[in-house]
Design an enzyme around this catalytic site. Sequence first.
Site, PDB file in Angstrom:
ATOM      1  N   TYR A 198       0.792  -1.215   0.223  1.00  0.00           N
ATOM      2  CA  TYR A 198      -0.445   0.001   0.209  1.00  0.00           C
ATOM      3  C   TYR A 198       0.971   1.215   0.321  1.00  0.00           C
ATOM      4  CZ  TYR A 198       1.257   0.768   5.008  1.00  0.00           C
ATOM      5  OH  TYR A 198       2.279   0.828   6.381  1.00  0.00           O
ATOM      6  N   LYS A 216       6.442  -1.934   2.090  1.00  0.00           N
ATOM      7  CA  LYS A 216       4.771  -1.332   3.084  1.00  0.00           C
ATOM      8  C   LYS A 216       4.264  -2.269   2.463  1.00  0.00           C
ATOM      9  CE  LYS A 216       2.718   3.665   2.727  1.00  0.00           C
ATOM     10  NZ  LYS A 216       3.193   3.737   4.492  1.00  0.00           N
ATOM     11  N   GLU A 276      12.817   2.378  14.070  1.00  0.00           N
ATOM     12  CA  GLU A 276      11.561   2.960  13.768  1.00  0.00           C
ATOM     13  C   GLU A 276      10.830   3.471  15.048  1.00  0.00           C
ATOM     14  OE1 GLU A 276       9.965   2.523   9.639  1.00  0.00           O
ATOM     15  OE2 GLU A 276       9.686   0.678  10.431  1.00  0.00           O
ATOM     16  N   LEU A 336      11.277   1.407   7.307  1.00  0.00           N
ATOM     17  CA  LEU A 336      10.357   1.930   5.518  1.00  0.00           C
ATOM     18  C   LEU A 336      11.192   2.875   5.326  1.00  0.00           C
ATOM     19  CD1 LEU A 336       7.885   0.968   4.297  1.00  0.00           C
ATOM     20  CD2 LEU A 336       6.263   3.182   5.387  1.00  0.00           C
TER      21      LEU A 336
HETATM   22  N1  PMP Z   1       7.876   3.609   9.030  1.00  0.00           N
HETATM   23  C1  PMP Z   1       6.817   2.849   9.211  1.00  0.00           C
HETATM   24  C2  PMP Z   1       6.794   1.789   9.699  1.00  0.00           C
HETATM   25  C3  PMP Z   1       5.627   3.634   8.634  1.00  0.00           C
HETATM   26  O1  PMP Z   1       4.216   2.784   8.862  1.00  0.00           O
HETATM   27  C4  PMP Z   1       5.238   4.625   8.357  1.00  0.00           C
HETATM   28  C5  PMP Z   1       4.280   5.623   7.371  1.00  0.00           C
HETATM   29  N2  PMP Z   1       3.286   4.554   6.633  1.00  0.00           N
HETATM   30  C6  PMP Z   1       6.764   5.999   8.153  1.00  0.00           C
HETATM   31  C7  PMP Z   1       7.795   4.674   8.877  1.00  0.00           C
HETATM   32  C8  PMP Z   1       6.427   6.949   7.358  1.00  0.00           C
HETATM   33  O2  PMP Z   1       6.732   7.185   5.671  1.00  0.00           O
HETATM   34  P1  PMP Z   1       6.000   7.804   5.467  1.00  0.00           P
HETATM   35  O3  PMP Z   1       7.355   9.343   5.750  1.00  0.00           O
HETATM   36  O4  PMP Z   1       6.097   7.111   3.851  1.00  0.00           O
HETATM   37  O5  PMP Z   1       4.610   8.461   5.158  1.00  0.00           O
END
Ligand code: PMP
Length: 277
Positions: free
Chosen positions: A30, A145, A177, A201
């Site tokens: 996603y 993702k 994270e 991610l």
């Molecule tokens: N890490 C994880 C595990 C996440 O789910 C997300 C957001 N979906 C992020 C980091 C941040 O990603 P982004 O800045 O692309 O929203």
Amino acid sequence: MVYLNGNFIEKDKAFVSVMDRGFLFGDGVYEVFPAYNRKIIGLDSHLNRLQDGLDAISIKNPHTNNEWKDLINKIISFDPNNQNQAIYLQISRGSDENRKHTYGELKPTVYIQSSAINPREKSTLLNGLSAITREDIRWLKSNTKATSLLANTLYAQEAKNNDAEETILYRDGIVTEASSSNVFIVKSNCIYTHPKGPNILPGITREKVIECAKINNFNVEESSFTKEQLMNADEVWISSSTREIIPITIIDGIQISDGFAGPIWSEVYDQYQSLKS
Ligand code: PMP
């Protein structure tokens, strides 16, 4: 209105088969695109990450980037009252005749919806928010993702149960994270965040934060830091498409630094806001 497999329909009329592997196995990927006043921050980066995710789990991309852009813009245009939106786009491997772990050639299920985003005003963030920490026990493909987010949702719920904004994760003492955001610390005027790789991610906001920090002449090191360094940081932030950049000033009930959002966060936050116009 939502988009499902070629049709724009009312959300309460959008259904997928119980045989869909997204439902049975969380077998899909996603994206979440943040749109401000109909402008998406990092559109191409999000589409590139979507392609990486599809490649990682061997699903053929059902659309070209131009087709995706048209579909996303159409969904955005359906919502004239709500100018700030999170566009959620999911592709599952599709439905088979029976439930089995292995798969053949299936027609991917494509779903797109929009929901409102209301990132917090800067004035409400000056005291920062709180987080808890937990051992990161997720699989080592966290750079994909994937829709199979059970660990992440359990961590998010634990944060909520503790009246915290986020659960910050660490593996072998290293901060990776958070449940749905990336983590930054500032120490002695240098900004640190975990390097890209299988443990995190690769957040698009993370990328934007690094760009914004560099524009403001701050040093950024994409190198890992320990939980101890997190607790002793001058500033701690989390970043994501829907949250933007949030200062964290209490972790596991312990105050970080002076307990206020820091000056470097403030500058990077302002720089990030300029991406919206
Ligand atoms: N890490 C994880 C595990 C996440 O789910 C997300 C957001 N979906 C992020 C980091 C941040 O990603 P982004 O800045 O692309 O929203």
